[in-house]
Motif scaffolding. Structure first.
Motif, mmCIF file in Angstrom:
data_model
loop_
_atom_site.group_PDB
_atom_site.id
_atom_site.type_symbol
_atom_site.label_atom_id
_atom_site.label_comp_id
_atom_site.label_asym_id
_atom_site.label_seq_id
_atom_site.Cartn_x
_atom_site.Cartn_y
_atom_site.Cartn_z
ATOM 1 N N GLU A 197 0.780 -1.435 0.037
ATOM 2 C CA GLU A 197 0.017 -0.009 -0.365
ATOM 3 C C GLU A 197 0.869 1.101 0.183
ATOM 4 O O GLU A 197 0.367 2.172 -0.719
ATOM 5 C CB GLU A 197 -1.054 0.130 1.623
ATOM 6 C CG GLU A 197 -2.286 -1.525 1.639
ATOM 7 C CD GLU A 197 -1.373 -2.442 1.260
ATOM 8 O OE1 GLU A 197 -2.856 -3.636 1.617
ATOM 9 O OE2 GLU A 197 -0.114 -2.573 2.344
ATOM 10 N N MET A 198 2.002 1.469 0.883
ATOM 11 C CA MET A 198 2.401 2.535 0.998
ATOM 12 C C MET A 198 3.700 2.308 -0.424
ATOM 13 O O MET A 198 3.247 3.824 -1.279
ATOM 14 C CB MET A 198 3.652 2.412 1.843
ATOM 15 C CG MET A 198 4.564 3.312 2.056
ATOM 16 S SD MET A 198 6.154 3.170 0.903
ATOM 17 C CE MET A 198 7.355 4.672 1.992
ATOM 18 N N VAL A 199 4.226 1.757 -1.239
ATOM 19 C CA VAL A 199 4.266 1.973 -1.995
ATOM 20 C C VAL A 199 4.137 2.126 -3.458
ATOM 21 O O VAL A 199 4.187 3.394 -3.886
ATOM 22 C CB VAL A 199 5.330 0.238 -2.647
ATOM 23 C CG1 VAL A 199 6.609 0.248 -3.454
ATOM 24 C CG2 VAL A 199 6.542 -0.066 -1.773
ATOM 25 N N PHE A 200 2.629 1.541 -3.494
ATOM 26 C CA PHE A 200 1.827 2.106 -4.336
ATOM 27 C C PHE A 200 1.639 3.624 -4.173
ATOM 28 O O PHE A 200 1.433 4.371 -5.039
ATOM 29 C CB PHE A 200 0.801 1.073 -4.149
ATOM 30 C CG PHE A 200 -0.098 1.690 -5.155
ATOM 31 C CD1 PHE A 200 -0.906 0.826 -5.963
ATOM 32 C CD2 PHE A 200 -1.944 2.073 -5.124
ATOM 33 C CE1 PHE A 200 -1.578 0.667 -7.402
ATOM 34 C CE2 PHE A 200 -2.650 2.772 -5.431
ATOM 35 C CZ PHE A 200 -2.639 2.759 -7.355
ATOM 36 N N ALA A 201 1.366 3.984 -3.104
ATOM 37 C CA ALA A 201 0.834 5.504 -2.958
ATOM 38 C C ALA A 201 1.502 6.267 -3.117
ATOM 39 O O ALA A 201 1.876 7.607 -4.094
ATOM 40 C CB ALA A 201 -0.044 5.482 -1.796
ATOM 41 N N ALA A 202 3.020 6.185 -2.897
ATOM 42 C CA ALA A 202 3.931 6.448 -3.215
ATOM 43 C C ALA A 202 4.354 6.699 -4.571
ATOM 44 O O ALA A 202 5.029 7.953 -4.962
ATOM 45 C CB ALA A 202 4.928 6.071 -2.150
ATOM 46 N N LEU A 203 4.455 5.732 -5.302
ATOM 47 C CA LEU A 203 5.213 5.655 -6.383
ATOM 48 C C LEU A 203 3.566 6.527 -7.384
ATOM 49 O O LEU A 203 4.075 7.551 -8.462
ATOM 50 C CB LEU A 203 4.848 4.857 -7.124
ATOM 51 C CG LEU A 203 5.730 3.630 -6.203
ATOM 52 C CD1 LEU A 203 5.734 2.240 -7.043
ATOM 53 C CD2 LEU A 203 7.232 4.356 -7.179
ATOM 54 N N VAL A 204 2.630 6.539 -7.334
ATOM 55 C CA VAL A 204 1.566 7.449 -8.105
ATOM 56 C C VAL A 204 2.184 8.769 -7.535
ATOM 57 O O VAL A 204 2.305 9.374 -8.509
ATOM 58 C CB VAL A 204 0.332 7.046 -7.538
ATOM 59 C CG1 VAL A 204 -0.593 8.046 -7.782
ATOM 60 C CG2 VAL A 204 -0.105 5.639 -7.496
ATOM 61 N N LEU A 205 1.966 9.051 -6.578
ATOM 62 C CA LEU A 205 2.221 10.669 -6.102
ATOM 63 C C LEU A 205 3.783 11.114 -6.772
ATOM 64 O O LEU A 205 3.685 12.590 -7.066
ATOM 65 C CB LEU A 205 2.341 11.167 -4.358
ATOM 66 C CG LEU A 205 0.695 10.859 -3.687
ATOM 67 C CD1 LEU A 205 1.492 10.922 -1.840
ATOM 68 C CD2 LEU A 205 -0.311 11.669 -4.222
ATOM 69 N N LEU A 206 5.129 10.424 -6.683
ATOM 70 C CA LEU A 206 5.852 10.971 -7.820
ATOM 71 C C LEU A 206 6.158 11.220 -8.562
ATOM 72 O O LEU A 206 6.584 11.866 -9.243
ATOM 73 C CB LEU A 206 7.350 10.037 -6.876
ATOM 74 C CG LEU A 206 7.635 9.403 -5.311
ATOM 75 C CD1 LEU A 206 8.228 8.141 -5.007
ATOM 76 C CD2 LEU A 206 8.392 10.859 -5.274
ATOM 77 N N ILE A 231 -6.882 0.072 8.715
ATOM 78 C CA ILE A 231 -6.721 1.558 10.089
ATOM 79 C C ILE A 231 -5.410 1.480 10.313
ATOM 80 O O ILE A 231 -5.186 2.759 10.577
ATOM 81 C CB ILE A 231 -6.742 0.155 11.258
ATOM 82 C CG1 ILE A 231 -8.023 0.042 11.053
ATOM 83 C CG2 ILE A 231 -6.569 1.631 12.631
ATOM 84 C CD1 ILE A 231 -8.386 -1.198 11.845
ATOM 85 N N SER A 232 -4.602 0.850 9.742
ATOM 86 C CA SER A 232 -3.434 1.300 10.174
ATOM 87 C C SER A 232 -2.686 2.534 8.853
ATOM 88 O O SER A 232 -2.104 3.650 9.129
ATOM 89 C CB SER A 232 -1.863 0.072 10.307
ATOM 90 O OG SER A 232 -2.034 -0.498 10.667
ATOM 91 N N CYS A 233 -3.308 2.534 7.514
ATOM 92 C CA CYS A 233 -2.708 2.883 6.029
ATOM 93 C C CYS A 233 -3.867 3.848 6.668
ATOM 94 O O CYS A 233 -3.267 5.658 6.125
ATOM 95 C CB CYS A 233 -3.587 2.050 5.341
ATOM 96 S SG CYS A 233 -2.438 0.898 4.776
ATOM 97 N N GLY A 234 -4.918 4.284 6.881
ATOM 98 C CA GLY A 234 -6.188 5.451 7.480
ATOM 99 C C GLY A 234 -5.516 6.175 8.152
ATOM 100 O O GLY A 234 -5.568 7.359 7.550
#
Length: 432
Positions: free
Chosen positions: A169-178, A372-375
């Motif tokens: 989840e973190m890699v997906f969100a970070a890559l999209v934003l980058l 919960i953690s991602c939110g």
């Protein structure tokens, strides 16, 4: 309290700049005076002790230690803020945030990033994406990264559980934003062609370097103290108004204070001056969050009451009729509340709502705990008050001359950019 933070800088900026501490005190008293007049002294003492001594004091000590130590690390030399360099710095900061915390990474990298872009006409978006990535989403992989995950660690979630389960989840969100940042920065960079080189306040230097290296050792001390407080359980505590102030937390806070003092002693004043270090951002966070921690007491109480409280309709949204958790709703409900409340107690409320058993949550309900953690971590980026580093970065950027957006202006950025990304995260990871 939240409306004051949002509106007064727009409607009465001069008044707010000089009197925000008094405004915060007013709203804290607006809750505290009726509270003490209508409730038993024992309840008042217990709730205020929990909010101030057990929550706010450790929070502000950790932030102050990281702010002080990171402020003693000076990256020398004048980087030039091209899209490639800016994207690389954001990516490095995103990874660093899980190692030294979102506050530590933000304080180490924000000043070099500001210097790199001080010769550009368009630089606000660089700071906004920095808050998105370095001050929030980057802190997803360890309990050191963000306070909500640290609370989970204290309650039995394995240290590297978040690394293994939140990485996609973190890699997906970070890559999209980058990628989004690179395209936006490239477009605006071309528009700065006639401006670059004309106005660059930072002179070029022959080479890059890092001064104040002793502070890296002190950051390691901070990390060690945080880890110690989660793993060392002597089961000794100091009773305070019916609550237990655990000795490992007292020792941790004393170590953090000692590390901050050591940084002030061992780092030359000239280095801090060259780094643009000043106490204003920390004082602003300290005053405003003191009031937030007090005025949030009734809101957290309503959340804790779950289906028996005022937030019962919201609580009902996270559970299906057969009692199974709805992970997408856990993600959004935890996130929306974390955008405007302190994300650490919000995480804890939904952690307990999902059962509160770390073994169960790491096992059969792992996707619920990830939601919960991602939110809590991701959506702290939705507003300036969603996570303390957001406010600190904003204050440092403004002191460097960047015209940061207002409270609602920043939310226009987050709604326009982050919300679509979070919808994608939901569709990819939390549909079932």
């Amino acid at each position: 309290m939240l409306l004051s933070i949002a509106l007064l800088p727009l409607l009465a900026s001069h008044f707010w700049h000089h009197h925000f501490g008094k405004v915060a005190t007013f709203w804290a008293l607006a809750f505290f005076v009726p509270f003490i007049a209508t409730h038993a002294s024992g309840i008042v003492a217990s709730e205020m002790t929990h909010a101030i001594l057990l929550d706010y004091v450790p929070f502000v000590i950790l932030l102050t230690a990281l702010f002080t130590i990171a402020g003693g690390i000076l990256v020398t030399g004048n980087l030039h803020g091209s899209p490639r360099l800016n994207t690389a710095l954001l990516a490095i900061g995103t990874l660093l945030a899980s190692v030294i915390g979102t506050t530590g990474a933000s304080m180490v990298l924000i000043r070099p990033l500001l210097r790199a872009n001080d010769g550009r006409r368009h630089n606000v978006h660089v700071v906004v994406f920095f808050i998105f990535l370095v001050s929030n989403i980057g802190g997803s992989l360890t309990p050191l990264g963000d306070p909500p995950l640290f609370l989970g660690y204290l309650r039995g979630v394995d240290f590297f559980w978040t690394t293994a389960h939140m990485l996609p989840e973190m890699v997906f969100a970070a890559l999209v934003l980058l990628v989004l940042f690179w395209f936006l920065d490239s477009y605006l960079y071309k528009g700065d062609t006639d401006f670059r080189g004309v106005s660059d306040p930072t002179p070029d230097t022959p080479k890059m370097g890092i001064s104040g290296r002793i502070n890296f050792a002190l950051l390691a001390v901070v990390i060690g103290a945080v880890l110690m407080s989660g793993s060392w359980k002597p089961e000794i505590s100091v009773p305070v108004f019916g609550l237990h102030w655990e000795v490992q937390n007292i020792v941790r806070d004393l170590i953090l204070i000692a590390a901050a003092i050591a940084s002030l002693i061992l780092t030359p004043d000239s280095l801090r001056k060259e780094n643009g270090f000043e106490w204003g951002p920390m004082l602003e966070v300290g005053k405003l969050f003191a009031a937030i921690f007090i005025t949030i007491i009734p809101v957290i109480a309503m959340l804790k009451a779950a289906e028996n409280g005022a937030f019962a309709p919201l609580v009902a949204l996270v559970t299906s009729p057969d009692g199974a958790p709805i992970n997408a709703m856990y993600f959004w409900m935890t996130g929306i509340l974390s955008s405007f409340l302190d994300n650490a107690p919000t995480y804890l409320v939904f952690f307990n709502l999902a059962g509160g058993d770390p073994v169960e949550l790491m096992g059969p309900l792992a996707r619920t705990l990830v939601a919960i953690s991602c939110g809590a971590v991701f959506m702290g980026a939705n507003s300036y008050i969603g996570n303390a580093p957001n406010f600190m970065v904003k204050a440092i950027a403004e002191s460097a001359g960047v015209k940061m957006p207002s409270f609602f202006g920043y939310m226009a950025w987050s709604v326009g950019i982050l919300v679509p990304v979070f919808i994608l995260v939901t569709l990819v990871f939390f549909r079932s």
